[in-house]
Scaffold this motif. Structure first.
Motif, mmCIF file in Angstrom:
data_model
loop_
_atom_site.group_PDB
_atom_site.id
_atom_site.type_symbol
_atom_site.label_atom_id
_atom_site.label_comp_id
_atom_site.label_asym_id
_atom_site.label_seq_id
_atom_site.Cartn_x
_atom_site.Cartn_y
_atom_site.Cartn_z
ATOM 1 N N ALA A 34 -5.969 13.334 9.039
ATOM 2 C CA ALA A 34 -7.332 13.517 9.225
ATOM 3 C C ALA A 34 -7.811 12.196 9.713
ATOM 4 C CB ALA A 34 -8.307 13.654 7.770
ATOM 5 N N GLU A 35 -9.712 12.236 9.352
ATOM 6 C CA GLU A 35 -9.823 10.838 9.846
ATOM 7 C C GLU A 35 -10.353 10.355 8.689
ATOM 8 O OE1 GLU A 35 -13.316 12.691 12.288
ATOM 9 O OE2 GLU A 35 -11.384 13.438 13.932
ATOM 10 N N LEU A 36 -10.704 8.955 8.689
ATOM 11 C CA LEU A 36 -10.881 9.003 7.408
ATOM 12 C C LEU A 36 -12.429 8.542 7.006
ATOM 13 C CD1 LEU A 36 -9.710 6.162 5.962
ATOM 14 C CD2 LEU A 36 -10.348 4.448 7.233
ATOM 15 N N ALA A 37 -13.643 9.371 8.341
ATOM 16 C CA ALA A 37 -14.170 9.450 7.397
ATOM 17 C C ALA A 37 -14.364 10.652 6.715
ATOM 18 C CB ALA A 37 -15.246 10.089 8.899
ATOM 19 N N GLN A 38 -13.593 11.825 6.631
ATOM 20 C CA GLN A 38 -13.269 12.203 5.358
ATOM 21 C C GLN A 38 -13.463 12.303 4.083
ATOM 22 O OE1 GLN A 38 -10.574 14.687 8.930
ATOM 23 N NE2 GLN A 38 -10.829 15.730 6.212
ATOM 24 N N ILE A 39 -12.947 10.565 4.062
ATOM 25 C CA ILE A 39 -12.812 10.146 2.605
ATOM 26 C C ILE A 39 -13.391 9.058 1.984
ATOM 27 C CG2 ILE A 39 -11.704 8.154 2.155
ATOM 28 C CD1 ILE A 39 -9.030 10.699 3.146
ATOM 29 N N ASP A 40 -13.726 9.122 0.962
ATOM 30 C CA ASP A 40 -15.120 8.646 0.200
ATOM 31 C C ASP A 40 -14.423 7.372 -0.561
ATOM 32 O OD1 ASP A 40 -16.589 10.847 -0.440
ATOM 33 O OD2 ASP A 40 -14.889 11.849 -0.815
ATOM 34 N N ILE A 41 -13.556 6.910 -0.773
ATOM 35 C CA ILE A 41 -13.031 5.953 -1.095
ATOM 36 C C ILE A 41 -11.363 5.195 0.140
ATOM 37 C CG2 ILE A 41 -12.768 3.559 -2.518
ATOM 38 C CD1 ILE A 41 -14.492 5.293 -4.138
ATOM 39 N N GLN A 86 -3.848 1.407 -10.264
ATOM 40 C CA GLN A 86 -4.198 0.847 -11.158
ATOM 41 C C GLN A 86 -6.559 1.201 -10.374
ATOM 42 O OE1 GLN A 86 -3.094 -0.442 -14.261
ATOM 43 N NE2 GLN A 86 -6.000 0.590 -14.578
ATOM 44 N N ASN A 87 -6.969 0.243 -9.296
ATOM 45 C CA ASN A 87 -8.039 0.522 -8.964
ATOM 46 C C ASN A 87 -8.356 1.202 -8.968
ATOM 47 O OD1 ASN A 87 -8.439 -2.514 -9.024
ATOM 48 N ND2 ASN A 87 -7.663 -2.559 -6.574
ATOM 49 N N ALA A 88 -8.160 2.579 -8.549
ATOM 50 C CA ALA A 88 -8.710 3.819 -8.287
ATOM 51 C C ALA A 88 -8.504 4.806 -9.732
ATOM 52 C CB ALA A 88 -7.415 4.812 -7.919
ATOM 53 N N LEU A 89 -7.884 4.152 -10.575
ATOM 54 C CA LEU A 89 -8.232 4.452 -12.024
ATOM 55 C C LEU A 89 -9.488 4.170 -13.255
ATOM 56 C CD1 LEU A 89 -4.839 3.900 -13.937
ATOM 57 C CD2 LEU A 89 -5.182 6.131 -13.994
ATOM 58 N N GLU A 90 -10.332 3.407 -12.022
ATOM 59 C CA GLU A 90 -11.437 3.578 -12.489
ATOM 60 C C GLU A 90 -12.366 4.135 -12.578
ATOM 61 O OE1 GLU A 90 -12.756 -0.565 -11.003
ATOM 62 O OE2 GLU A 90 -11.492 -1.511 -11.657
ATOM 63 N N LEU A 118 -16.688 3.783 1.573
ATOM 64 C CA LEU A 118 -16.651 2.246 0.983
ATOM 65 C C LEU A 118 -14.776 1.906 0.840
ATOM 66 C CD1 LEU A 118 -17.739 0.874 -1.313
ATOM 67 C CD2 LEU A 118 -16.895 2.569 -3.657
ATOM 68 N N ILE A 119 -14.738 0.941 1.169
ATOM 69 C CA ILE A 119 -13.608 0.232 0.903
ATOM 70 C C ILE A 119 -13.404 -0.749 -0.907
ATOM 71 C CG2 ILE A 119 -11.531 -1.643 1.574
ATOM 72 C CD1 ILE A 119 -13.370 -0.946 4.837
ATOM 73 N N THR A 120 -12.468 -0.341 -1.696
ATOM 74 C CA THR A 120 -11.722 -0.977 -2.419
ATOM 75 C C THR A 120 -10.754 -2.184 -2.025
ATOM 76 O OG1 THR A 120 -13.341 0.393 -3.598
ATOM 77 C CG2 THR A 120 -11.775 -1.044 -5.197
ATOM 78 N N LEU A 142 -8.426 7.457 -0.726
ATOM 79 C CA LEU A 142 -7.523 7.632 -0.427
ATOM 80 C C LEU A 142 -6.297 6.193 -0.135
ATOM 81 C CD1 LEU A 142 -4.980 8.244 2.923
ATOM 82 C CD2 LEU A 142 -6.459 6.586 3.756
ATOM 83 N N LEU A 143 -5.395 5.863 -1.055
ATOM 84 C CA LEU A 143 -4.804 4.654 -1.974
ATOM 85 C C LEU A 143 -3.687 4.387 -0.457
ATOM 86 C CD1 LEU A 143 -6.300 5.464 -3.806
ATOM 87 C CD2 LEU A 143 -3.614 5.128 -5.571
ATOM 88 N N ALA A 144 -4.024 3.049 -0.041
ATOM 89 C CA ALA A 144 -2.883 2.504 1.211
ATOM 90 C C ALA A 144 -2.513 1.315 1.196
ATOM 91 C CB ALA A 144 -3.708 3.079 2.682
ATOM 92 N N ASP A 145 -1.235 1.123 1.181
ATOM 93 C CA ASP A 145 -1.130 -0.770 0.764
ATOM 94 C C ASP A 145 -1.775 -0.920 2.743
ATOM 95 O OD1 ASP A 145 1.437 -1.174 2.067
ATOM 96 O OD2 ASP A 145 2.275 0.726 1.274
ATOM 97 N N THR A 146 -1.154 -2.470 2.813
ATOM 98 C CA THR A 146 -1.201 -3.080 4.274
ATOM 99 C C THR A 146 -0.555 -3.001 5.177
ATOM 100 O OG1 THR A 146 -1.191 -4.850 3.266
ATOM 101 C CG2 THR A 146 -3.299 -5.234 3.467
ATOM 102 N N SER A 147 0.972 -1.909 5.086
ATOM 103 C CA SER A 147 1.825 -1.678 5.270
ATOM 104 C C SER A 147 1.770 -0.421 6.360
ATOM 105 C CB SER A 147 3.132 -2.009 5.383
ATOM 106 O OG SER A 147 2.637 -0.666 4.524
#
Length: 249
Positions: free
Chosen positions: A218-225, A82-86, A246-248, A202-207
């Motif tokens: 990949a490396e997280l540095a390649q991700i925008d949010i 839902q957050n990513a839909l923004e 960016l962490i959302t 990248l959408l990832a729950d805390t698990s």
């Protein structure tokens, strides 16, 4: 030829994954010859081709089924999607991987003019009755377990596309900022989709945090949010700050 096929299969099944160059050197034949042999073996369903290598059918499918992943941490995945839909906008070209989190995103997509590129049959089904959304399926080799398409045909199509933003999930993120996947087939298609995305989400729950798996995606540095349901460790927050991720929450 038949003997060489048997040697290739034996070696691939023994090691799990073998590069084309390694097979060429081992069997003293040209790289192009090995590529033709691997294509013929893949067409018979005896192994899987990935970029520059071959993977055994016996060990490459290590991930959980979609049905299991669909039920696991479903509420957190819905909130993250839902957050990513923004970030959706009219006319956007959106890439969706074959993860259950992407499926939640597809379920929530409003019926506005946009284009979705995906290798997942679950995503395609979720978009069936949304007449304003153009859906592009990658095609390729079909996996019953994942209800999705993989392999060279999928990857060739992705190379020819442009995607505004891609929605990806994973099996793990460690504190060093590495993103992990459970098998090479998933990882290979995701990498190709990432390559053609202007923005990568990248959408990832805390698990998924502080976990490693079989394949480094990949490396997280390649991700925008990074979309997540709780803030990660201080180490990972520091990594994201240093690499402009960016962490959302």
């Amino acid at each position: 030829m038949q003997k060489r096929d048997q040697l290739i299969l034996q070696y691939v099944n023994q090691k799990g994954k073998v590069s084309v160059a390694e097979l060429s050197e081992m069997l003293s034949v040209a790289v192009e010859t090995i590529r033709r042999d691997l294509t013929a073996l893949e067409n018979k369903g005896l192994l899987h081709r990935i970029h520059g290598a071959a993977v055994t059918c016996k060990t490459n499918d290590l991930g959980s089924s979609f049905q299991y992943r669909q039920k696991n941490n479903a509420d957190a995945k819905k909130a993250i999607a839902q957050n990513a839909l923004e970030y959706l906008f009219e006319g956007a070209i959106v890439g969706l991987d074959a993860s259950s989190t992407s499926w939640h995103f597809a379920q929530m997509l409003p019926d506005i003019p946009c284009t979705v590129v995906t290798n997942s049959m679950h995503n395609i089904t979720a978009l069936t009755n949304k007449s304003n959304i153009t859906t592009i399926a990658t095609g390729g080799m079909y996996s019953v377990k994942y209800d999705a398409f993989y392999g060279p045909l999928s990857e060739q199509l992705l190379k020819r596309l442009h995607i505004d933003f891609g929605i990806f999930s994973c099996n793990g993120i460690d504190n060093e900022g590495n993103i992990w996947e459970s098998n090479e087939l998933n990882a290979s298609v995701k990498r190709k989709m990432m390559d053609v995305c202007d923005k990568k989400f990248l959408l990832a729950d805390t698990s998924k945090l502080q976990r490693k798996n079989l394949i480094k995606l990949a490396e997280l540095a390649q991700i925008d949010i990074l979309f997540i349901d709780q803030f990660p460790s201080e180490d990972l927050q520091r990594y994201c700050q240093e690499h402009n991720v960016l962490i959302t929450v």
